[in-house]
Design an enzyme around this catalytic site. Structure first.
Site, short mmCIF file in Angstrom:
data_model
loop_
_atom_site.label_atom_id
_atom_site.label_comp_id
_atom_site.label_asym_id
_atom_site.label_seq_id
_atom_site.Cartn_x
_atom_site.Cartn_y
_atom_site.Cartn_z
N SER A 188 36.12 48.67 37.84
CA SER A 188 35.15 47.61 37.56
C SER A 188 33.95 47.72 38.49
O SER A 188 34.07 48.11 39.64
CB SER A 188 35.78 46.23 37.71
OG SER A 188 34.79 45.26 37.52
N LYS A 194 43.14 45.21 34.85
CA LYS A 194 41.72 45.31 34.51
C LYS A 194 41.41 44.48 33.25
O LYS A 194 40.38 43.83 33.16
CB LYS A 194 41.31 46.78 34.29
CG LYS A 194 39.85 46.97 33.82
CD LYS A 194 38.89 46.49 34.88
CE LYS A 194 37.46 46.23 34.50
NZ LYS A 194 36.82 46.78 33.38
N ASN A 213 38.84 41.30 32.99
CA ASN A 213 37.78 41.08 32.00
C ASN A 213 37.94 39.74 31.28
O ASN A 213 36.96 39.09 30.94
CB ASN A 213 37.76 42.22 30.99
CG ASN A 213 37.11 43.47 31.57
OD1 ASN A 213 37.08 43.64 32.79
ND2 ASN A 213 36.61 44.33 30.72
N GLU A 222 36.50 37.42 33.53
CA GLU A 222 35.04 37.68 33.48
C GLU A 222 34.41 36.91 32.30
O GLU A 222 33.39 36.24 32.46
CB GLU A 222 34.85 39.19 33.33
CG GLU A 222 33.44 39.68 33.11
CD GLU A 222 33.43 41.22 32.89
OE1 GLU A 222 33.90 41.95 33.78
OE2 GLU A 222 32.96 41.67 31.82
C1 6PG Z 1 33.52 45.81 34.53
C2 6PG Z 1 33.24 45.27 33.16
C3 6PG Z 1 33.14 46.35 32.13
C4 6PG Z 1 32.97 45.87 30.70
C5 6PG Z 1 31.77 45.08 30.42
C6 6PG Z 1 31.51 44.80 28.96
O1 6PG Z 1 34.49 45.34 35.11
O2 6PG Z 1 32.77 46.64 35.03
O3 6PG Z 1 34.28 44.42 32.79
O4 6PG Z 1 34.31 47.11 32.23
O5 6PG Z 1 32.91 46.98 29.89
O6 6PG Z 1 31.78 43.92 31.12
O7 6PG Z 1 32.53 44.10 28.34
P1 6PG Z 1 32.23 43.36 26.96
O8 6PG Z 1 31.37 44.28 26.17
O9 6PG Z 1 33.55 43.15 26.31
O10 6PG Z 1 31.52 42.12 27.32
#
Ligand code: 6PG
Length: 468
Positions: A128, A182, A186, A189
């Site tokens: 990430s 991970k 997300n 996130e």
């Molecule tokens: C990270 C992010 C990454 C992810 C984007 C887009 O930890 O660097 O989580 O891995 O690909 O955030 O995710 P979405 O397209 O599903 O929003």
């Protein structure tokens, strides 16, 4: 001279990871399916780094010292399987493949089993931090066998982000533990991004603040308890002016949120494992609803004007507390999911370590993680952070503000799916008697599904109606 490690896939993430590894003193073999991209990468970005390009897969594999360590930085899904198929004939027993993309954890288990039949080691590794993190230090979440991890531990510890608590990489656990963690990262996130957006919506629509003013508030918050990467990028986004129109760029961006699947998988997995993650799941639906732009335009006309609500800037301190409340509960829901999965899938995950490696490099890095770690240290056996009095006091202290914000949003007919779900999550989990007794009665009424009683042991069914 042979390379110490290889990277397959030279989109920006792969390029940056290769450069990061090389800048830490390793020699890196690189390969991309289209040779053009490899050439461009070497010409434009490689300087003194020891990067050895290959334009042929067999040559690439043979240019790496044994046991080979090869990082796959290709798009999650079929491309990973295809690349494994292509690589397999050239690999030898004891070589290690590292999938550093956002693969679904079930795919990782499947690939791990398949490769182990060939004597190939496999690490499903969450990475990430986006493009910047890959170059300057991501948070790294590897899962698989400890033996496989040990082969790349020195590289990972060197290239990972660093905090006062050490490099943001740890051996997460067995099998697909790394990709599972991970995925939940997300999911959290998504929830935090949605919560920030809900607060932003209220600021612009109820408090009538412009983007510059909103940016100032987020910047101030970023110096306090809310200090985090996502709050930081929010104030930076608010400040960006579109060169063509001279307007804040954020105001010109279409309100349709995309997604690549990890948030959805988190929600699906939570349902499968029977763990409540309403805020994480509703954040996925919020993105889904945003997609229906045309429908929303039509329905907003039918709904008519929404209430005008008067609120003054004193609400800002309530918004700050509400965001803290939502961020805390998003993390705690995600952690509960990880701990249940750790038992169900024998991952053997150390949650304190997960929180430690999320402190730097990753998208959900936040000051609040230190507080979460303190709570977890007080009650290491508790899978639910809410079981801690410290956590409950933190939430209760925020509650008056949260309820005020919620009522202002409700009055203005503003959606706040994540914030609302956090309130209901807290109220449900702290409710001794839920109305599920009635649901059980209804189930038994129409389907003879039976119920338990509070006054005696056993399973019961009554005839609620005459059938003839
Ligand atoms: C990270 C992010 C990454 C992810 C984007 C887009 O930890 O660097 O989580 O891995 O690909 O955030 O995710 P979405 O397209 O599903 O929003």
């Amino acid at each position: 001279m042979k390379a110490q490690i290889g990277v397959v896939g030279l989109a920006v993430m792969g390029q940056n990871l290769a450069l990061n590894i090389a800048r830490n003193g390793y020699s890196v073999a690189v390969y991309n399916r289209t040779a053009e991209r490899t050439k461009k990468f070497v010409e434009e970005r490689v300087k003194a780094e020891k990067i050895l390009p290959s334009y042929d897969l067999q040559h690439f594999v043979q240019s790496i010292e044994r046991p080979r360590k090869i990082i796959l930085m290709v798009k999650a899904g079929t491309p990973v399987d295809e690349m494994i198929e292509e690589l397999l004939p050239f690999l030898e027993r004891g070589d290690l493949l590292i999938d550093a993309g956002n693969s679904h954890y079930a795919d990782t288990n499947r690939r791990l089993d398949k490769l182990s039949e060939h004597g190939i080691l496999y690490l499903g590794t969450g990475v990430s931090g986006g493009e910047y993190g890959a170059l300057h230090g991501p948070s790294i979440m590897p899962g698989g066998t400890l033996q496989a991890y040990k082969l790349v531990e020195d590289v990972f510890l060197k290239i990972a982000a660093k905090t006062e608590d050490g490099p943001c990489c740890t051996y997460v656990g067995n099998r697909s533990a790394g990709h599972f963690v991970k995925m939940v990262h997300n999911g959290i996130e998504y929830a935090i991004m949605q919560a920030i957006s809900e607060i932003y919506d209220l600021m612009r629509k109820v408090l009538k603040m412009n983007s510059e003013e909103i940016g100032q508030v987020f910047e101030r918050w970023n110096n306090g308890e809310l200090s985090s990467f996502l709050v930081e990028i929010t104030y930076k986004i608010m400040r960006r002016i579109d060169e063509e129109t001279n307007k804040p760029l954020v105001e010109l961006i279409l309100d349709k949120a995309e997604q690549k699947g990890t948030g959805k998988w988190t929600a699906q997995t939570a349902l499968d494992l029977g763990v409540p993650t309403p805020s994480l799941s509703t954040a996925v639906f919020a993105r889904t609803i945003s997609h229906f732009k045309e429908q929303r335009e039509q329905l907003s006309k039918i709904f008519g004007e929404k209430h005008k609500v008067n609120a003054d800037k004193s609400l800002l301190q309530d918004l700050e507390k509400s965001l803290l409340f939502a961020v805390f509960l998003s993390f705690s829901q995600g952690l509960w999911l990880i701990s249940e999965a750790s038992v169900a899938y024998n991952y053997n995950i150390d949650l304190l370590e997960v929180l430690r490696i999320w402190k730097g490099g990753c998208i959900i890095r936040a000051k609040l993680l230190d507080f979460l770690r303190r709570i977890l240290k007080e009650n290491p056996q508790n899978v639910n952070l809410l079981a801690s009095e410290t956590a409950m006091n933190f939430l209760k202290e925020k509650l008056p503000s949260v309820l005020k914000v919620s009522s202002v949003a409700r009055e203005a007919s503003l959606p706040m799916p994540v914030l609302s779900s956090c309130i209901d999550y807290l109220f449900s989990l702290t409710e001794e008697n839920l109305p599920a007794n009635l649901i059980q009665a209804q189930r038994d009424f129409f389907g003879a599904h039976t119920f338990e009683r509070i006054d005696k042991e056993g399973t019961f069914h009554v005839e609620w109606q005459e059938l003839e």
